[in-house]
Design a protein around this motif. Structure first.
Motif, PDB file in Angstrom:
ATOM      1  N   THR A  55       0.808  -1.225   0.000  1.00  0.00           N
ATOM      2  CA  THR A  55       0.000   0.000   0.000  1.00  0.00           C
ATOM      3  C   THR A  55       0.838   1.270   0.000  1.00  0.00           C
ATOM      4  O   THR A  55       0.515   2.231  -0.696  1.00  0.00           O
ATOM      5  N   TYR A  58       2.429   1.973  -3.385  1.00  0.00           N
ATOM      6  CA  TYR A  58       1.495   2.008  -4.510  1.00  0.00           C
ATOM      7  C   TYR A  58       0.967   3.415  -4.797  1.00  0.00           C
ATOM      8  O   TYR A  58       0.415   3.660  -5.862  1.00  0.00           O
ATOM      9  N   PHE A 143      -3.107  -8.682  -4.674  1.00  0.00           N
ATOM     10  CA  PHE A 143      -3.081  -7.222  -4.771  1.00  0.00           C
ATOM     11  C   PHE A 143      -2.933  -6.773  -6.223  1.00  0.00           C
ATOM     12  O   PHE A 143      -3.506  -5.751  -6.621  1.00  0.00           O
ATOM     13  N   TYR A 146      -6.273  -6.974  -7.707  1.00  0.00           N
ATOM     14  CA  TYR A 146      -7.088  -5.905  -7.119  1.00  0.00           C
ATOM     15  C   TYR A 146      -6.774  -4.563  -7.776  1.00  0.00           C
ATOM     16  O   TYR A 146      -7.684  -3.801  -8.146  1.00  0.00           O
ATOM     17  N   SER A 147      -5.490  -4.257  -7.936  1.00  0.00           N
ATOM     18  CA  SER A 147      -5.107  -2.986  -8.541  1.00  0.00           C
ATOM     19  C   SER A 147      -5.509  -2.921 -10.015  1.00  0.00           C
ATOM     20  O   SER A 147      -5.891  -1.855 -10.519  1.00  0.00           O
ATOM     21  N   THR A 150      -9.421  -2.357 -10.110  1.00  0.00           N
ATOM     22  CA  THR A 150      -9.825  -0.999  -9.729  1.00  0.00           C
ATOM     23  C   THR A 150      -9.344   0.053 -10.721  1.00  0.00           C
ATOM     24  O   THR A 150      -9.793   1.204 -10.662  1.00  0.00           O
ATOM     25  N   LYS A 203      -8.440   3.834  -4.204  1.00  0.00           N
ATOM     26  CA  LYS A 203      -8.727   3.168  -2.931  1.00  0.00           C
ATOM     27  C   LYS A 203      -7.618   2.219  -2.464  1.00  0.00           C
ATOM     28  O   LYS A 203      -7.270   2.221  -1.276  1.00  0.00           O
ATOM     29  N   PRO A 204      -7.040   1.360  -3.336  1.00  0.00           N
ATOM     30  CA  PRO A 204      -5.982   0.477  -2.834  1.00  0.00           C
ATOM     31  C   PRO A 204      -4.772   1.232  -2.290  1.00  0.00           C
ATOM     32  O   PRO A 204      -4.053   0.720  -1.431  1.00  0.00           O
ATOM     33  N   ALA A 210      -3.685  -4.348   2.539  1.00  0.00           N
ATOM     34  CA  ALA A 210      -3.617  -4.736   1.134  1.00  0.00           C
ATOM     35  C   ALA A 210      -4.722  -5.699   0.740  1.00  0.00           C
ATOM     36  O   ALA A 210      -4.834  -6.042  -0.443  1.00  0.00           O
ATOM     37  N   PRO A 212      -8.191  -6.944  -0.513  1.00  0.00           N
ATOM     38  CA  PRO A 212      -9.216  -6.297  -1.346  1.00  0.00           C
ATOM     39  C   PRO A 212     -10.478  -5.970  -0.563  1.00  0.00           C
ATOM     40  O   PRO A 212     -10.912  -6.746   0.290  1.00  0.00           O
TER      41      PRO A 212
END
Length: 241
Positions: A55, A58, A143, A146-147, A150, A203-204, A210, A212
């Motif tokens: 996080t 990122y 992650f 997830y990234s 998003t 958001k991430p 980390a 989701p």
């Protein structure tokens, strides 16, 4: 020749195809440089080492990805509108919906490559700098997915807007406005902010974990589906004629 192969040839010649992979490389280098300079400070935070790794590094990466998506989407249609090139394509045995979908597919693959490079860099940092008991490569893969998920709402929205306006400054201005408003709203803990696709993408980066967020993933899926369906449908409505 298929719409995808035509699109690949066009984007390679214009340079649009390399925008997102280049952003991925920049994000990877940034992650290494950031951890080299701030690694000890980051690891002293009262968080799980994997949460810190994923996080805290990122934040700038997601900004690079966001502006990469904005530039790439503005470019692929800005060049089509220049000189009325897209109108000349109407005589080809290709539907505009297929052209639109091909552009999105090429950009999505570019975004996938960027996310893979960036999270690969995070994985290398984790394997070399975190205690073996704390390093979880499975969490890095989660992650990464997830990234990517998003990020898709911004990519699909910006391509939709770019396909509707011949003046490239309109989608570019919308992208900058979306980024600035998202920065102001991302920290607000209200479900209503998830209607903003740029907030979803950030958001991430602002989360302390980390793992989701199901609400964020659901909002991302809805945004992506709506913008994709709208773009494909509107591309076949005679706007370019």
């Amino acid at each position: 020749m298929s719409a995808i192969s035509i699109e690949l040839r066009k984007e390679r010649r214009t340079g649009a195809a390399v925008v997102l992979p280049a952003v991925g490389l920049m994000g990877s280098l940034y992650a290494f440089a950031n951890f080299l300079v701030r690694g000890e400070t980051l690891l002293s935070l009262p968080l799980d080492p994997m949460d810190i790794l994923l996080t805290q590094l990122y934040g700038m990466i997601v900004v690079l990805n966001m502006f990469g998506a904005i530039v790439a989407t503005c470019t692929v249609y800005g060049l089509e509108f220049r000189g009325g090139a897209i109108k000349k394509m109407l005589v080809m045995p290709l539907s505009m919906a297929k052209v639109y979908a091909s552009k999105l597919l090429v950009l999505a693959v570019g975004l996938l490559l960027a996310v893979a490079m960036q999270n690969g860099a995070l994985a290398l940092i984790g394997s070399s700098s975190l205690p073996p008991s704390s390093c979880d490569m499975g969490q890095v893969l989660v992650f990464a997915g997830y990234s990517l998920a998003t990020s898709m709402p911004v990519l699909t929205l910006m391509l939709l807007v770019s396909s509707r306006f011949e003046n490239m400054w309109v989608p570019l201005g919308l992208g900058v406005a979306g980024f600035l408003s998202a920065v102001a709203l991302a920290g607000v803990d209200l479900p209503l902010t998830l209607v903003h696709p740029f907030v979803v993408m950030l958001k991430p980066a602002i989360a302390m974990s980390a793992q989701p967020d199901i609400a964020v993933l659901a909002a991302s899926a809805v945004h992506t589906a709506v913008f994709l369906a709208a773009g494909v449908w509107l591309s076949g409505r005679g706007h370019y004629e």
